[in-house]
Design an enzyme around this catalytic site. Structure first.
Site, PDB file in Angstrom:
ATOM      1  CE1 TYR A  33      47.382  36.361  39.163  1.00 24.57           C
ATOM      2  CE2 TYR A  33      48.022  38.282  37.904  1.00 24.57           C
ATOM      3  CZ  TYR A  33      47.701  36.950  37.960  1.00 24.57           C
ATOM      4  OH  TYR A  33      47.702  36.190  36.814  1.00 24.57           O
ATOM      5  CE1 TYR A  81      33.921  38.200  40.457  1.00 20.84           C
ATOM      6  CE2 TYR A  81      35.983  38.850  39.438  1.00 20.84           C
ATOM      7  CZ  TYR A  81      34.623  38.986  39.566  1.00 20.84           C
ATOM      8  OH  TYR A  81      33.951  39.915  38.800  1.00 20.84           O
TER       9      TYR A  81
END
Length: 137
Positions: A33, A81
């Site tokens: 993350y 992304y």
């Protein structure tokens, strides 16, 4: 978080490695993350892929790029992304896709163990999951 240079990923990864009976040297791909650019270096250090303070040198030269010795965020990560505000599930999805060989043009060769790591708060909450193929069992 008493120290801004060390996260609880040191503890969450230690537990994950113990449960999976593997270590950082066994991991084929890493999904992090990466809500902030520093997260990648910080977590690679805290997850045991390199020593504290060596993250910058560790990521240089394409080591964490697709095809590198430790591909990281093979889907582009939250910064490239998508970042819906809760990116953590996407680390697990990409890890599973890599293990299954279902990542299309992003597929890395011979992935049997993947590490997915998420965080929350001001880097104070950490979760590490290690996924493996049937071959890894």
């Amino acid at each position: 978080m008493p120290d801004l240079t060390v996260t609880a990923a040191t503890e969450s990864s230690r537990r994950a490695y113990e449960m999976a009976k593997v270590g950082p040297q066994d991991v084929d791909v890493v999904q992090l993350y990466d809500a902030f650019t520093i997260n990648t270096v910080l977590f690679l250090e805290d997850l045991g892929f390199c020593a504290k303070g060596e993250g910058g040198a560790f990521v240089s030269g394409g080591r964490i790029a697709p095809g590198g010795s430790l591909p990281v965020n093979t889907n582009g990560g939250g910064l490239s992304y998508c970042h819906p505000g809760m990116y953590g599930i996407f680390t697990l999805i990409e890890a599973a896709r890599q293990i299954r060989g279902e990542a299309g043009e992003r597929q890395q060769p011979d992935v049997t163990i993947a590490l997915a790591h998420g965080n929350g708060g001001q880097l104070s909450s950490q979760a590490t999951a290690i996924l493996g193929s049937e071959q890894a069992l």
